[in-house]
Design a protein around this motif. Structure first.
Motif, mmCIF file in Angstrom:
data_model
loop_
_atom_site.group_PDB
_atom_site.id
_atom_site.type_symbol
_atom_site.label_atom_id
_atom_site.label_comp_id
_atom_site.label_asym_id
_atom_site.label_seq_id
_atom_site.Cartn_x
_atom_site.Cartn_y
_atom_site.Cartn_z
ATOM 1 N N ARG A 70 29.950 39.786 30.442
ATOM 2 C CA ARG A 70 28.951 40.823 30.714
ATOM 3 C C ARG A 70 29.593 42.208 30.680
ATOM 4 N NH1 ARG A 70 25.724 40.428 36.155
ATOM 5 N NH2 ARG A 70 26.143 38.326 35.539
ATOM 6 N N ASP A 71 28.937 43.134 30.003
ATOM 7 C CA ASP A 71 29.364 44.533 29.952
ATOM 8 C C ASP A 71 28.991 45.187 31.279
ATOM 9 O OD1 ASP A 71 29.140 47.440 29.551
ATOM 10 O OD2 ASP A 71 29.492 46.973 27.443
ATOM 11 N N LEU A 72 29.958 45.803 31.946
ATOM 12 C CA LEU A 72 29.697 46.397 33.259
ATOM 13 C C LEU A 72 28.805 47.626 33.195
ATOM 14 C CD1 LEU A 72 33.184 46.061 34.992
ATOM 15 C CD2 LEU A 72 31.216 44.534 35.098
ATOM 16 N N SER A 73 28.737 48.282 32.047
ATOM 17 C CA SER A 73 27.939 49.512 31.969
ATOM 18 C C SER A 73 26.441 49.254 31.822
ATOM 19 C CB SER A 73 28.426 50.396 30.822
ATOM 20 O OG SER A 73 28.213 49.755 29.583
ATOM 21 N N ASN A 74 26.070 48.160 31.129
ATOM 22 C CA ASN A 74 24.629 47.947 30.912
ATOM 23 C C ASN A 74 24.155 46.513 31.167
ATOM 24 O OD1 ASN A 74 25.373 46.462 28.656
ATOM 25 N ND2 ASN A 74 24.956 48.112 27.222
ATOM 26 N N GLY A 75 25.046 45.609 31.546
ATOM 27 C CA GLY A 75 24.659 44.249 31.889
ATOM 28 C C GLY A 75 24.450 43.301 30.723
ATOM 29 N N SER A 76 24.566 43.797 29.484
ATOM 30 C CA SER A 76 24.393 42.914 28.329
ATOM 31 C C SER A 76 25.670 42.082 28.131
ATOM 32 C CB SER A 76 24.114 43.737 27.072
ATOM 33 O OG SER A 76 25.245 44.512 26.726
ATOM 34 N N PHE A 77 25.541 40.978 27.411
ATOM 35 C CA PHE A 77 26.714 40.170 27.113
ATOM 36 C C PHE A 77 27.317 40.620 25.783
ATOM 37 C CE2 PHE A 77 25.320 37.725 30.595
ATOM 38 C CZ PHE A 77 26.447 37.062 31.048
ATOM 39 N N VAL A 78 28.642 40.753 25.781
ATOM 40 C CA VAL A 78 29.364 41.242 24.616
ATOM 41 C C VAL A 78 30.448 40.241 24.215
ATOM 42 C CG1 VAL A 78 28.937 43.667 25.150
ATOM 43 C CG2 VAL A 78 30.968 42.572 26.066
ATOM 44 N N ASN A 79 30.895 40.349 22.997
ATOM 45 C CA ASN A 79 31.990 39.549 22.439
ATOM 46 C C ASN A 79 31.675 38.060 22.302
ATOM 47 O OD1 ASN A 79 33.696 41.781 22.109
ATOM 48 N ND2 ASN A 79 34.437 41.607 24.211
ATOM 49 N N ARG A 80 30.388 37.677 22.419
ATOM 50 C CA ARG A 80 30.045 36.268 22.178
ATOM 51 C C ARG A 80 30.347 35.948 20.724
ATOM 52 N NH1 ARG A 80 24.123 35.464 24.354
ATOM 53 N NH2 ARG A 80 23.967 37.537 23.484
ATOM 54 N N GLY A 81 30.994 34.841 20.516
ATOM 55 C CA GLY A 81 31.367 34.428 19.175
ATOM 56 C C GLY A 81 32.715 34.966 18.728
ATOM 57 N N SER A 82 33.284 35.924 19.469
ATOM 58 C CA SER A 82 34.573 36.511 19.106
ATOM 59 C C SER A 82 35.671 36.237 20.127
ATOM 60 C CB SER A 82 34.452 38.027 18.956
ATOM 61 O OG SER A 82 33.511 38.353 17.968
ATOM 62 N N TYR A 83 35.291 36.261 21.416
ATOM 63 C CA TYR A 83 36.250 36.059 22.504
ATOM 64 C C TYR A 83 35.653 35.162 23.567
ATOM 65 C CZ TYR A 83 39.106 39.891 20.737
ATOM 66 O OH TYR A 83 39.898 40.675 19.954
ATOM 67 N N GLY A 84 36.524 34.455 24.262
ATOM 68 C CA GLY A 84 36.128 33.690 25.433
ATOM 69 C C GLY A 84 36.889 34.208 26.639
ATOM 70 N N TYR A 85 36.258 34.166 27.793
ATOM 71 C CA TYR A 85 36.849 34.664 29.039
ATOM 72 C C TYR A 85 36.601 33.624 30.114
ATOM 73 C CZ TYR A 85 36.511 39.068 26.495
ATOM 74 O OH TYR A 85 36.611 40.048 25.547
ATOM 75 N N ILE A 86 37.668 33.180 30.782
ATOM 76 C CA ILE A 86 37.546 32.167 31.825
ATOM 77 C C ILE A 86 38.260 32.653 33.082
ATOM 78 C CG2 ILE A 86 38.011 29.782 32.487
ATOM 79 C CD1 ILE A 86 38.022 29.029 29.565
ATOM 80 N N TRP A 87 37.538 32.639 34.193
ATOM 81 C CA TRP A 87 38.124 33.019 35.471
ATOM 82 C C TRP A 87 39.072 31.952 35.991
ATOM 83 C CZ3 TRP A 87 32.694 34.262 37.622
ATOM 84 C CH2 TRP A 87 32.429 35.622 37.521
ATOM 85 N N SER A 88 39.993 32.386 36.851
ATOM 86 C CA SER A 88 40.739 31.465 37.704
ATOM 87 C C SER A 88 40.164 31.629 39.105
ATOM 88 C CB SER A 88 42.239 31.799 37.697
ATOM 89 O OG SER A 88 42.519 32.909 38.526
ATOM 90 N N SER A 89 40.674 30.888 40.061
ATOM 91 C CA SER A 89 40.230 31.039 41.444
ATOM 92 C C SER A 89 41.152 31.983 42.220
ATOM 93 C CB SER A 89 40.184 29.676 42.140
ATOM 94 O OG SER A 89 41.472 29.088 42.150
ATOM 95 N N THR A 90 42.105 32.593 41.538
ATOM 96 C CA THR A 90 43.092 33.459 42.186
ATOM 97 C C THR A 90 42.644 34.909 42.115
ATOM 98 O OG1 THR A 90 44.817 31.922 41.471
ATOM 99 C CG2 THR A 90 45.523 34.100 42.245
ATOM 100 N N SER A 91 42.370 35.485 43.279
ATOM 101 C CA SER A 91 41.910 36.873 43.303
ATOM 102 C C SER A 91 43.029 37.803 43.735
ATOM 103 C CB SER A 91 40.710 37.033 44.237
ATOM 104 O OG SER A 91 41.084 36.733 45.558
ATOM 105 N N LEU A 92 42.880 39.061 43.363
ATOM 106 C CA LEU A 92 43.774 40.080 43.872
ATOM 107 C C LEU A 92 43.373 40.320 45.329
ATOM 108 C CD1 LEU A 92 43.759 40.396 40.736
ATOM 109 C CD2 LEU A 92 44.476 42.726 41.147
#
Length: 128
Positions: A70-92
């Motif tokens: 999700r793009d933080l500026s407008n809430g739309s989803f970006v980079n679908r089909g080009s990049y994948g992003y996966i969270w870990s459970s480790t936070s700062l």
């Protein structure tokens, strides 16, 4: 919290940053690369996770998809089909930021970055 169940079913948890490093090590990534941020490719980790990356073999059976975020500026989803992003459970510490991994169709490596919860990244559950 580290190894949190979160969105995962009972008996599963969200992979921690350390568990990501363990997976990366199994793909041949050097220990010095595992502990740094940014794009790392001392092995062919991105290719081992997906057939959608450059030279992708999905030899791990992980079958990573190019989900975007999700793009933080407008809430739309970006980079679908080009990049994948996966969270870990480790936070700062005391922040809405977590470590995660990203990969792309033109990459052979993995990016170790930090993402705000509002990015709405994917999660990958790991069996306890």
């Amino acid at each position: 919290a580290e190894r949190a169940q979160g969105a995962c079913p009972s008996g599963w948890h969200i992979r921690s940053d350390c568990e990501w490093m363990y997976l990366e090590h199994g793909f041949g990534m050097s220990i010095s690369d595992q502990t740094t941020g940014g794009w790392r490719s001392s092995g062919a980790e991105g290719s081992d996770l997906s057939t959608l990356t450059t030279g992708g073999t999905n030899s791990s059976g992980f079958t990573a998809l190019m989900t975007g975020h999700r793009d933080l500026s407008n809430g739309s989803f970006v980079n679908r089909g080009s990049y994948g992003y996966i969270w870990s459970s480790t936070s700062l510490v005391s922040s809405p930021i977590v470590y995660g991994r990203s990969y792309g169709i033109l990459q052979t490596g993995l990016d170790r970055g930090s993402f705000n919860y509002a990015h709405a990244c994917s999660v990958r559950c790991l069996r306890d």
